[in-house]
Design a protein around this motif. Structure first.
Motif, short mmCIF file in Angstrom:
data_model
loop_
_atom_site.label_atom_id
_atom_site.label_comp_id
_atom_site.label_asym_id
_atom_site.label_seq_id
_atom_site.Cartn_x
_atom_site.Cartn_y
_atom_site.Cartn_z
N GLY A 1 0.76 -1.29 -0.07
CA GLY A 1 0.12 0.04 -0.02
C GLY A 1 0.87 1.20 0.03
N ARG A 2 2.11 1.03 0.17
CA ARG A 2 3.04 2.29 0.09
C ARG A 2 2.96 2.99 -1.37
N GLY A 3 2.95 4.22 -1.21
CA GLY A 3 2.94 5.05 -2.64
C GLY A 3 4.41 5.26 -2.97
N THR A 4 4.77 4.99 -4.38
CA THR A 4 6.18 5.08 -4.75
C THR A 4 6.20 6.30 -5.62
N GLY A 5 5.01 6.99 -6.06
CA GLY A 5 4.96 8.30 -7.01
C GLY A 5 3.64 8.29 -7.47
N SER A 6 3.39 9.29 -8.36
CA SER A 6 2.44 9.68 -9.30
C SER A 6 2.45 9.57 -10.71
N PHE A 7 1.47 9.48 -11.21
CA PHE A 7 1.22 9.21 -12.54
C PHE A 7 0.30 9.93 -13.41
N SER A 8 0.37 10.45 -14.56
CA SER A 8 -0.62 11.26 -15.24
C SER A 8 -0.50 10.43 -16.76
N SER A 9 -1.74 10.04 -17.27
CA SER A 9 -1.65 9.42 -18.71
C SER A 9 -2.79 10.08 -19.69
N VAL A 10 -2.46 10.09 -20.83
CA VAL A 10 -3.50 10.77 -21.79
C VAL A 10 -3.39 9.95 -22.94
N ALA A 11 -4.72 9.38 -23.47
CA ALA A 11 -4.75 8.57 -24.58
C ALA A 11 -5.78 9.01 -25.65
N LEU A 12 -5.48 9.08 -26.76
CA LEU A 12 -6.25 9.23 -27.96
C LEU A 12 -7.03 7.77 -28.20
N VAL A 13 -8.32 7.60 -28.12
CA VAL A 13 -8.96 6.34 -28.35
C VAL A 13 -9.40 6.46 -29.89
N SER A 14 -9.31 5.15 -30.56
CA SER A 14 -9.49 5.06 -31.78
C SER A 14 -11.31 4.99 -32.12
N PRO A 15 -11.73 4.81 -33.25
CA PRO A 15 -13.10 4.70 -33.30
C PRO A 15 -13.53 3.14 -33.05
N ASP A 16 -12.43 2.43 -33.01
CA ASP A 16 -12.69 0.95 -32.51
C ASP A 16 -12.54 0.75 -30.94
N LYS A 17 -12.49 1.93 -30.56
CA LYS A 17 -12.53 1.97 -28.85
C LYS A 17 -11.15 1.23 -28.36
N ARG A 18 -10.16 1.45 -28.97
CA ARG A 18 -8.72 0.85 -28.41
C ARG A 18 -7.95 2.20 -28.44
N LEU A 19 -6.68 2.13 -27.76
CA LEU A 19 -6.08 3.01 -27.66
C LEU A 19 -4.98 2.98 -28.97
N ALA A 20 -4.97 4.30 -29.46
CA ALA A 20 -4.45 4.86 -30.68
C ALA A 20 -2.97 5.32 -30.30
N ARG A 21 -3.04 6.08 -29.52
CA ARG A 21 -1.68 6.88 -28.87
C ARG A 21 -1.93 6.99 -27.52
N TYR A 22 -0.85 6.99 -26.74
CA TYR A 22 -0.88 7.37 -25.26
C TYR A 22 0.35 7.92 -24.84
N GLN A 23 0.40 8.66 -23.96
CA GLN A 23 1.64 9.27 -23.31
C GLN A 23 1.36 9.07 -21.58
N ALA A 24 2.37 8.58 -21.07
CA ALA A 24 2.36 8.44 -19.41
C ALA A 24 3.53 9.11 -18.90
N PHE A 25 3.25 9.87 -18.01
CA PHE A 25 4.46 10.72 -17.06
C PHE A 25 4.40 10.16 -15.44
N PHE A 26 5.56 9.73 -15.15
CA PHE A 26 5.68 9.19 -13.72
C PHE A 26 6.73 10.03 -13.02
N HIS A 27 6.52 10.29 -11.54
CA HIS A 27 7.49 11.02 -10.78
C HIS A 27 7.29 10.41 -9.52
N PRO A 28 8.38 10.08 -8.86
CA PRO A 28 8.57 9.45 -7.57
C PRO A 28 8.23 10.70 -6.37
N THR A 29 8.46 11.74 -6.62
CA THR A 29 7.96 12.74 -5.38
C THR A 29 7.13 13.81 -5.78
N PHE A 30 6.91 14.26 -6.66
CA PHE A 30 6.03 15.34 -6.82
C PHE A 30 4.62 14.66 -7.29
#
Length: 122
Positions: free
Chosen positions: A82-111
């Protein structure tokens, strides 16, 4: 949300099942401190997922939003204890077929937007 379902698959018993939720020509960027992983196509993403160590981490989504075909999530990475090791944010572009076409994820251990859990239930 497709991006949230994708992370749930990554955290599950069969992480490669998340590949069913991406387009064959998916493009991605995973930004980690001091390192960026980029790729194009399911094979690149499969290689990244298969190369991750099995450490029992979980992506705990704290906030989510959608705007048309764009999905956004923000969350905390927790370990099995249960210990947190960091935060993330992710953004995805979803295709017309309801699948991920592009995505980017950012992780930071302290902020992060919220305090990290120190342990206990995940």
């Amino acid at each position: 949300m497709i991006i949230e379902d994708y992370y749930a698959q990554l955290d599950g018993a069969t992480p490669l099942a998340g590949l069913d939720l991406v387009e064959p020509d998916v493009e991605f960027l995973i930004a980690l401190p001091g390192r960026e992983i980029t790729g194009s196509g399911r094979a690149d993403l499969e290689a990244y997922i298969a190369g991750r160590p099995a450490v029992g981490r979980r992506h705990r989504v704290v906030s989510r939003g959608t705007d048309g075909d764009v999905e956004m999530i923000y969350g905390i990475i927790t370990e099995g204890d249960g210990r947190g090791t960091g935060s993330f944010s992710s953004v995805a572009l979803v295709s017309p077929d309801k699948r991920l076409a592009r995505y980017q994820a950012f992780f930071h251990p302290t902020f992060g937007m919220f305090p990290l859990p120190t342990g206990g239930a995940a």
